[in-house]
Design a protein around this motif. Structure first.
Motif, mmCIF file in Angstrom:
data_model
loop_
_atom_site.group_PDB
_atom_site.id
_atom_site.type_symbol
_atom_site.label_atom_id
_atom_site.label_comp_id
_atom_site.label_asym_id
_atom_site.label_seq_id
_atom_site.Cartn_x
_atom_site.Cartn_y
_atom_site.Cartn_z
ATOM 1 N N GLY A 162 80.284 -42.772 8.247
ATOM 2 C CA GLY A 162 80.039 -43.195 9.620
ATOM 3 C C GLY A 162 79.063 -42.324 10.366
ATOM 4 N N MET A 163 78.634 -41.214 9.763
ATOM 5 C CA MET A 163 77.628 -40.356 10.376
ATOM 6 C C MET A 163 76.300 -40.563 9.665
ATOM 7 S SD MET A 163 79.690 -36.724 10.848
ATOM 8 C CE MET A 163 78.335 -35.972 11.735
ATOM 9 N N HIS A 164 75.211 -40.297 10.364
ATOM 10 C CA HIS A 164 73.905 -40.279 9.717
ATOM 11 C C HIS A 164 73.950 -39.268 8.579
ATOM 12 C CE1 HIS A 164 69.741 -38.629 9.340
ATOM 13 N NE2 HIS A 164 69.466 -39.921 9.299
ATOM 14 N N TYR A 165 73.268 -39.576 7.483
ATOM 15 C CA TYR A 165 73.420 -38.767 6.270
ATOM 16 C C TYR A 165 73.131 -37.294 6.526
ATOM 17 C CZ TYR A 165 72.836 -37.235 1.441
ATOM 18 O OH TYR A 165 72.955 -36.570 0.244
ATOM 19 N N LEU A 166 71.982 -37.005 7.137
ATOM 20 C CA LEU A 166 71.639 -35.598 7.380
ATOM 21 C C LEU A 166 72.601 -34.947 8.365
ATOM 22 C CD1 LEU A 166 67.739 -35.584 7.469
ATOM 23 C CD2 LEU A 166 69.241 -34.676 5.711
ATOM 24 N N ASP A 167 73.050 -35.702 9.365
ATOM 25 C CA ASP A 167 74.041 -35.167 10.301
ATOM 26 C C ASP A 167 75.340 -34.847 9.579
ATOM 27 O OD1 ASP A 167 72.269 -35.408 12.361
ATOM 28 O OD2 ASP A 167 73.031 -37.332 13.050
ATOM 29 N N SER A 168 75.726 -35.699 8.621
ATOM 30 C CA SER A 168 76.946 -35.464 7.855
ATOM 31 C C SER A 168 76.816 -34.210 6.992
ATOM 32 C CB SER A 168 77.255 -36.677 6.982
ATOM 33 O OG SER A 168 78.442 -36.481 6.254
ATOM 34 N N VAL A 169 75.629 -34.061 6.337
ATOM 35 C CA VAL A 169 75.387 -32.848 5.545
ATOM 36 C C VAL A 169 75.488 -31.619 6.432
ATOM 37 C CG1 VAL A 169 73.658 -31.574 4.221
ATOM 38 C CG2 VAL A 169 73.983 -34.018 3.810
ATOM 39 N N ASP A 170 74.831 -31.666 7.589
ATOM 40 C CA ASP A 170 74.842 -30.536 8.515
ATOM 41 C C ASP A 170 76.254 -30.230 8.999
ATOM 42 O OD1 ASP A 170 73.024 -28.779 10.415
ATOM 43 O OD2 ASP A 170 74.536 -29.700 11.693
ATOM 44 N N TYR A 171 77.021 -31.281 9.284
ATOM 45 C CA TYR A 171 78.394 -31.099 9.769
ATOM 46 C C TYR A 171 79.252 -30.374 8.731
ATOM 47 C CZ TYR A 171 83.021 -32.190 11.599
ATOM 48 O OH TYR A 171 84.316 -32.078 12.075
ATOM 49 N N VAL A 172 79.173 -30.844 7.486
ATOM 50 C CA VAL A 172 80.002 -30.232 6.442
ATOM 51 C C VAL A 172 79.578 -28.789 6.179
ATOM 52 C CG1 VAL A 172 80.651 -30.356 4.017
ATOM 53 C CG2 VAL A 172 80.570 -32.435 5.372
ATOM 54 N N VAL A 173 78.261 -28.537 6.139
ATOM 55 C CA VAL A 173 77.784 -27.162 5.916
ATOM 56 C C VAL A 173 78.279 -26.236 7.016
ATOM 57 C CG1 VAL A 173 75.729 -25.703 5.920
ATOM 58 C CG2 VAL A 173 75.762 -27.781 4.552
ATOM 59 N N SER A 174 78.158 -26.671 8.263
ATOM 60 C CA SER A 174 78.518 -25.805 9.387
ATOM 61 C C SER A 174 80.020 -25.663 9.576
ATOM 62 C CB SER A 174 77.883 -26.338 10.675
ATOM 63 O OG SER A 174 78.356 -27.637 10.970
ATOM 64 N N HIS A 175 80.818 -26.551 8.957
ATOM 65 C CA HIS A 175 82.273 -26.470 9.107
ATOM 66 C C HIS A 175 82.967 -26.018 7.819
ATOM 67 C CE1 HIS A 175 81.258 -28.823 12.652
ATOM 68 N NE2 HIS A 175 82.466 -28.597 13.128
ATOM 69 N N SER A 176 82.191 -25.440 6.895
ATOM 70 C CA SER A 176 82.762 -24.943 5.637
ATOM 71 C C SER A 176 82.740 -23.417 5.612
ATOM 72 C CB SER A 176 81.964 -25.479 4.437
ATOM 73 O OG SER A 176 82.068 -26.880 4.353
ATOM 74 N N TYR A 177 83.799 -22.862 5.056
ATOM 75 C CA TYR A 177 83.868 -21.400 4.921
ATOM 76 C C TYR A 177 82.800 -20.895 3.957
ATOM 77 C CZ TYR A 177 85.829 -16.830 3.685
ATOM 78 O OH TYR A 177 85.998 -15.503 3.447
ATOM 79 N N LYS A 178 82.634 -21.568 2.820
ATOM 80 C CA LYS A 178 81.606 -21.196 1.847
ATOM 81 C C LYS A 178 80.897 -22.454 1.351
ATOM 82 C CE LYS A 178 81.175 -17.529 0.415
ATOM 83 N NZ LYS A 178 80.515 -16.273 0.830
ATOM 84 N N THR A 179 79.637 -22.303 0.967
ATOM 85 C CA THR A 179 78.865 -23.391 0.370
ATOM 86 C C THR A 179 78.283 -22.937 -0.962
ATOM 87 O OG1 THR A 179 78.294 -24.533 2.431
ATOM 88 C CG2 THR A 179 76.767 -24.789 0.594
ATOM 89 N N ILE A 180 78.480 -23.739 -2.007
ATOM 90 C CA ILE A 180 77.883 -23.486 -3.317
ATOM 91 C C ILE A 180 76.746 -24.476 -3.513
ATOM 92 C CG2 ILE A 180 78.248 -23.440 -5.811
ATOM 93 C CD1 ILE A 180 81.207 -22.905 -5.278
ATOM 94 N N ILE A 181 75.552 -23.968 -3.829
ATOM 95 C CA ILE A 181 74.406 -24.825 -4.138
ATOM 96 C C ILE A 181 74.129 -24.727 -5.629
ATOM 97 C CG2 ILE A 181 71.957 -25.246 -3.751
ATOM 98 C CD1 ILE A 181 72.299 -24.149 -0.956
ATOM 99 N N VAL A 182 74.257 -25.831 -6.337
ATOM 100 C CA VAL A 182 74.086 -25.857 -7.788
ATOM 101 C C VAL A 182 72.653 -26.275 -8.105
ATOM 102 C CG1 VAL A 182 74.919 -26.818 -9.956
ATOM 103 C CG2 VAL A 182 76.523 -26.446 -8.061
#
Length: 577
Positions: free
Chosen positions: A466-486
């Protein structure tokens, strides 16, 4: 455990619906047409990752209430002119990653007067209808990234906060090839191979901020850009990523009475310029020369004489500051000249520049240079032994580092329970090898080693519907304790993956914490390594290499576990590993 998925009501059409929230997800359902049997009061519809090839005038007639529509990652080739007419309240329209997309010649968004987000990223567009941005009185963002646009004729337009044309094929900003009349806050033309510029075209822009870069700009092109800006209302100019190498004397004289207040040259190859080249920038308030190769020996007393309005000067990550501060310095208004550096010198922030003691904070051991020949010979002799015992040594060094520095490193700046998500894993979803590694290696390891982490986001499938794709990516990144980039070779060639990488990197800069860990699944040749990855590595941020060696895997999981259970603030005073 917080769930990102819809509470769904299954029905025979295969899509997932939340009737209460008026949302429908038909993502990755192998559809070749728009389904006609969803709830008629649907407001949010996700049709991404299907095989839809046509959008007909009748495709959405039964769904007039839709305000968010995602048709990205399909194969839409034809759109009838009235296909979007039923949507009187459409706000977000995502048509990204349709590799053969052709828009109707005119009027396709005529009824979309509420449109806020228009995403046409990586859709192989070769032309843009001249009224594409005309019908919404105030568009928030138009994403035109990574298409094949070699000319622009937007001769009818309203207002837009941001129009981003990064990564197209624009070569000539001339009257014949570039017409853009939108009143725009930011126009981003970076990553375009610009070869010629007509100053009258720049002067005619109704743009507050102009962004260029990514390709070398000739002296003539730069001069015409400056000439155009001197006759325009452009207030901010950014030129980055290896586009500029030098400025001759008097280069900026035309900007003396211009509207330009912010000027940025970042990540370029600037190594010298005439001492007074910037002295006529009388209205400039913010000036950035960060991430260049400037070995400035001295700053003349009248270097800033004409820059009477200057409030912010950023010259971090160059080569000269330490030597300069070791010499006698005379500053006007020395108590008002304060340090505004990032976290690498956080103890000095908001303090007078002359409080900086380079001999205490920036120690250079010249004796190391005399040992280079001896060290080189020694390395040749022992390299075979080091390679043979590499994993044992790395594991021992890891344990030693924990013993010596562990107490300080384990003082978490944040707790994972303070965040909506524990771990966010960004990987290239379309690569079977990546998905297999996530499924067979990473998921079991996280469950075994970090059972307290239950709120994990695995790739695009777990993003917020329900969110714009980039907004959703940004939301999850900013609300996560850690991010793993593979990272894999396939991933670094995918523009969408790189955009997600950039989102994570931006949050590293914004939060000043090392919450991102990069995992290399394979060796990536230097010529294929993207700029963001090179920048990440050059800053000494956490990264780990996956290996098929069993002993190496033990080290890998220990190191990853450690990185996921601490969240340090960025601190470049500690030498990079």
């Amino acid at each position: 455990m917080t769930s990102l998925r819809l509470d769904i009501d299954k029905s025979f059409h295969g899509c997932d619906q939340n009737l209460e929230l008026k949302k429908a997800s038909c993502r990755n359902k192998d559809l070749d047409t728009v389904p006609q049997n969803l709830s008629e009061d649907t407001e949010v519809l996700d049709l991404s990752q299907n095989n839809i090839t046509k959008l007909l005038n009748s495709s959405f007639e039964v769904y007039p209430l839709i305000y968010f529509l995602d048709i990205s990652s399909n194969d839409v080739r034809a759109i009838e002119s009235a296909a979007f007419y039923p949507f009187k309240g459409l706000k977000d329209l995502l048509l990204a990653f349709n590799p053969r997309l052709v828009l109707p010649a005119t009027g396709v968004f005529m009824m979309s007067t509420q449109l806020s987000i228009l995403d046409l990223t990586s859709s192989n567009l070769k032309s843009l209808p001249n009224d594409t941005l005309n019908w919404s009185p105030h568009l928030d963002t138009a994403y035109l990234w990574f298409n094949q646009l070699s000319f622009i004729n937007v001769s009818s337009c309203g207002m837009a906060d941001t129009v981003d044309m990064t990564g197209n094929r624009l070569q000539h900003l001339t009257a014949r090839d570039f017409t853009f009349v939108c009143h725009t806050d930011t126009l981003d033309l970076s990553e375009n191979p610009i070869q010629s510029v007509d100053p009258h075209v720049i002067a005619s822009l109704h743009v507050r901020s102009l962004v260029l870069g990514g390709y070398p700009l000739s002296y003539e092109v730069l001069a015409n850009i400056i000439l155009g800006i001197s006759k325009s209302n452009i207030g901010k100019l950014t030129i980055s990523k290896g586009s500029v190498g030098a400025f001759p004397d008097g280069f900026f004289d035309l900007l003396r009475d211009s509207s330009l207040s912010v000027l940025s040259f970042i990540y370029n190859d600037l190594n010298s310029f005439h001492p007074l080249v910037f002295s006529n920038l009388t209205k400039l308030k913010q000036f950035t020369l960060s991430y260049n190769n400037l070995p400035i020996d001295e700053i003349q007393p009248d270097f800033f004489e004409g820059m009477k309005a200057l409030k912010v000067l950023r010259i971090d990550d160059n080569k000269w500051l330490i030597d300069w501060l070791n010499e006698p310095i005379r500053l006007k208004n020395k108590d008002e000249t304060i340090e505004e550096t990032p976290a690498s010198l956080e103890s000095l922030r908001k303090k007078p520049l002359l409080d900086f003691e380079p001999n205490e904070l920036c120690i250079i051991n010249n004796g190391l240079f005399s040992l280079i020949p001896l060290v080189s010979i020694s390395l040749v002799v022992i390299s075979v032994l080091l390679y043979h015992y590499r994993w044992q040594l790395r594991y021992k060094l890891y344990l030693l580092k924990l013993a010596v520095l562990g107490f300080k490193e384990m003082r978490d700046a944040r707790d994972h329970n303070d965040y909506e998500f524990d771990v966010n894993i960004i990987f290239y979803d379309d690569d079977e090898d990546n998905e297999e590694w996530i499924r067979e290696q990473l998921r079991p390891a996280l469950e075994e080693r970090l059972p307290q982490f239950q709120r994990n986001v695995f790739g695009d499938q777990d993003l917020v519907v329900g969110m714009h794709y980039l907004d959703s990516v940004d939301y999850v990144v900013s609300h996560s304790y850690k991010t793993i980039i593979v990272l894999s070779r396939a991933a670094v060639h995918d523009h969408w993956f790189i955009l997600k990488f950039r989102t994570a990197m931006d949050h590293v800069s914004d939060t000043l914490t090392e919450f991102v860990v990069v995992v290399f699944l394979e060796n990536i040749p230097d010529d294929e390594m993207p700029f963001l990855a090179r920048l990440y590595l050059s800053d000494g941020r956490p990264y780990i290499h996956w290996t098929e060696d069993v002993r190496g895997q033990d080290y890998f999981w220990d190191e990853l576990t450690k990185n996921l259970t601490i969240n340090l603030r960025t601190n470049d005073l500690i030498p990079n590993e």
